[in-house]
Scaffold this motif. Structure first.
Motif, short mmCIF file in Angstrom:
data_model
loop_
_atom_site.label_atom_id
_atom_site.label_comp_id
_atom_site.label_asym_id
_atom_site.label_seq_id
_atom_site.Cartn_x
_atom_site.Cartn_y
_atom_site.Cartn_z
N ASP A 139 2.70 -20.88 8.45
CA ASP A 139 2.42 -19.67 9.21
C ASP A 139 0.92 -19.55 9.51
OD1 ASP A 139 3.48 -16.98 10.20
OD2 ASP A 139 1.90 -16.34 8.83
N ALA A 140 0.09 -19.76 8.48
CA ALA A 140 -1.37 -19.67 8.68
C ALA A 140 -1.85 -20.74 9.64
CB ALA A 140 -2.09 -19.80 7.33
N TYR A 141 -1.26 -21.92 9.58
CA TYR A 141 -1.64 -23.01 10.48
C TYR A 141 -1.39 -22.63 11.94
CZ TYR A 141 -1.39 -27.56 12.82
OH TYR A 141 -1.56 -28.62 13.70
N VAL A 142 -0.22 -22.07 12.21
CA VAL A 142 0.11 -21.68 13.58
C VAL A 142 -0.80 -20.55 14.05
CG1 VAL A 142 1.90 -20.71 15.08
CG2 VAL A 142 2.49 -22.48 13.41
N ARG A 143 -1.07 -19.58 13.18
CA ARG A 143 -1.95 -18.48 13.55
C ARG A 143 -3.38 -18.98 13.83
NH1 ARG A 143 0.39 -13.53 12.38
NH2 ARG A 143 2.33 -13.68 11.21
N ALA A 144 -3.79 -20.01 13.06
CA ALA A 144 -5.11 -20.58 13.31
C ALA A 144 -5.17 -21.25 14.67
CB ALA A 144 -5.44 -21.60 12.21
N LEU A 145 -4.09 -21.90 15.07
CA LEU A 145 -4.04 -22.49 16.41
C LEU A 145 -4.17 -21.41 17.48
CD1 LEU A 145 -1.12 -25.09 16.01
CD2 LEU A 145 -3.56 -25.61 16.29
N VAL A 146 -3.52 -20.26 17.24
CA VAL A 146 -3.63 -19.15 18.18
C VAL A 146 -5.07 -18.66 18.28
CG1 VAL A 146 -2.95 -16.76 18.66
CG2 VAL A 146 -1.24 -18.39 17.84
N GLY A 147 -5.71 -18.47 17.11
CA GLY A 147 -7.10 -18.02 17.11
C GLY A 147 -8.03 -18.99 17.81
N SER A 148 -7.82 -20.28 17.54
CA SER A 148 -8.65 -21.30 18.16
C SER A 148 -8.44 -21.34 19.67
CB SER A 148 -8.32 -22.67 17.55
OG SER A 148 -9.02 -23.70 18.20
N GLY A 149 -7.18 -21.26 20.09
CA GLY A 149 -6.89 -21.28 21.53
C GLY A 149 -7.43 -20.07 22.24
N PHE A 150 -7.29 -18.91 21.62
CA PHE A 150 -7.80 -17.66 22.21
C PHE A 150 -9.32 -17.74 22.39
CE2 PHE A 150 -9.16 -13.27 22.23
CZ PHE A 150 -8.16 -12.60 22.90
N ALA A 151 -10.00 -18.17 21.31
CA ALA A 151 -11.46 -18.26 21.39
C ALA A 151 -11.90 -19.32 22.39
CB ALA A 151 -12.03 -18.58 20.00
N GLY A 152 -11.19 -20.45 22.41
CA GLY A 152 -11.54 -21.51 23.36
C GLY A 152 -11.48 -21.04 24.80
N TYR A 153 -10.43 -20.31 25.14
CA TYR A 153 -10.31 -19.75 26.48
C TYR A 153 -11.53 -18.90 26.83
CZ TYR A 153 -5.94 -20.50 29.04
OH TYR A 153 -4.95 -21.02 29.82
N ILE A 154 -11.87 -17.99 25.93
CA ILE A 154 -12.93 -17.03 26.23
C ILE A 154 -14.30 -17.71 26.30
CG2 ILE A 154 -14.12 -14.97 25.32
CD1 ILE A 154 -11.36 -14.18 24.15
N LEU A 155 -14.45 -18.79 25.55
CA LEU A 155 -15.73 -19.51 25.55
C LEU A 155 -15.82 -20.54 26.68
CD1 LEU A 155 -16.10 -20.02 21.70
CD2 LEU A 155 -17.42 -18.45 23.15
N GLY A 156 -14.86 -20.50 27.59
CA GLY A 156 -14.92 -21.37 28.76
C GLY A 156 -14.26 -22.72 28.57
N ARG A 157 -13.61 -22.94 27.44
CA ARG A 157 -12.91 -24.22 27.18
C ARG A 157 -11.42 -24.01 27.46
NH1 ARG A 157 -15.65 -25.42 21.25
NH2 ARG A 157 -17.81 -25.04 21.86
#
Length: 371
Positions: free
Chosen positions: A288-306
């Protein structure tokens, strides 16, 4: 009928169907009406009823293999036959596919477990397994009730502390602020000198402050302190070769709190950094934590232009959540995509109206955990 020849069974079923007492249901038959079932059931002597349950349970166990639905039926018939049920219950709760039981299966399993009124180790372990499954299925009301009871019934102070901490988490996700604090205080009073529990308690405190009371600055300070301590514990364990699962669990809890604080303070570079650390820490240990971490990483990546990297992470999170039957994580992976896309496409991060989009994303999620 279990011992009859198939032709005799088919002939009997056909005669009952001709009289309107049963109807076909695939390769089996069922009573045409509940009233007929009740009348027939009342006419069966208790000793014969127990014997029927036992024979059906035995047949289902032979046929079930790893089929969880058949194992659950076998468990119900074992209880009806007065037979021990702990072995099958443990098999269901330990199965990697246990989440496929869903909330309906959880309810049936809990009803059977509640027939055991003793507080033996095996009974308490079953109740713990049901509480954990409730969390995995996003059934926080059931989780809160089970963990609250375990916080009173478990024998060792450390076990009661962990149960109280889990109850606090369920109350937090249900947005029951007073209950979340009450269970957290109980956990803290029982934790004593356990360093890993202290980290987890600090992480939970940060989440309550952040998500239920909006005290962001306090939450940031407490989350950072918890994460610093968790990293030190992890480093010490690595150096001595004595890394414990409890240390890893505490590290994950601290990272989740730190990620939530970063997200709600719009520090997306920090969110990306912490999420990447969480991915590595949770990989192969906490799905569960692994999947949530992927969400956090993807969300931040989008906002940071990646955007390409962010899209990949969110797609991975969605696919993994569906594969692992993690309904809440799947919802978060889906709901994170649109807000992240809107923020990323709005131009400069410094001038983008970020907070409304984030708040919308938070409301769309049924779980107020941080990542």
């Amino acid at each position: 009928m279990l011992g009859w020849h198939p032709r005799r069974t088919e002939a009997a079923a056909d005669r009952l169907a001709d009289r309107g007492l049963v109807v076909g249901a695939g390769e089996s038959v069922r009573m045409a009406h509940d009233l007929i079932r009740e009348i027939a059931d009342r006419q069966v002597p208790e000793s014969q009823r127990r014997d029927m349950h036992r024979r059906i349970a035995s047949w289902l166990e032979r046929e079930a293999g790893d089929d969880l639905s058949l194992l659950l039926e076998a468990l119900e018939h074992r209880r009806g036959g007065g037979l021990a049920s702990q072995e099958i219950t443990a098999k269901l709760l330990r199965s990697p596919r246990r989440r496929l039981l869903g909330r309906a299966g959880l309810k049936r399993l809990a009803a059977i477990a509640d027939l055991e009124t003793a507080s033996s180790p095996s009974v308490l372990e079953t109740q713990r397994g049901i509480a954990e499954l409730a969390v995995e299925l996003g059934d926080d009301r059931t989780a809160l009730a089970r963990w609250s009871a375990l916080a009173e019934r478990l024998l060792r102070p450390e076990e009661r502390a962990r149960a109280a901490l889990a109850a606090s988490g369920a109350a937090q996700r249900l947005r029951r602020t007073e209950e979340a604090w009450s269970h957290l205080h109980s956990a803290r009073s029982l934790a004593r000198d356990d360093s890993t529990l202290t980290v987890e308690i600090g992480a939970r405190e940060a989440e309550i402050l952040l998500l239920l009371e909006g005290r962001t600055e306090e939450a940031l300070t407490i989350a950072d302190t918890a994460l610093k301590t968790a990293r030190e514990l992890t480093a010490t364990g690595s150096e001595t070769g004595e890394a414990r699962p409890e240390t890893r669990r505490a590290h994950i809890a601290a990272l989740i709190a730190a990620a939530g604080a970063a997200r709600l303070s719009d520090d997306f570079a920090r969110l990306l950094e912490v999420s990447e650390e969480l991915i590595e820490t949770a990989r192969g240990f906490d799905e569960d934590a692994y999947v949530r971490a992927l969400v956090g990483s993807g969300f931040a990546g989008y906002i940071l232009g990646r955007s390409a990297e962010g899209e990949l992470r969110l797609r991975m999170a969605w696919d993994e959540a569906r594969r692992l039957t993690l309904p809440t994580a799947a919802s978060e992976a889906s709901s994170a995509h649109s807000p992240a896309s809107r923020i990323a496409s709005s131009g400069s991060r410094s001038s983008a109206p970020r907070r409304p989009a984030l708040s919308s994303s938070r409301r769309e999620s049924s779980d107020s955990r941080c990542c």
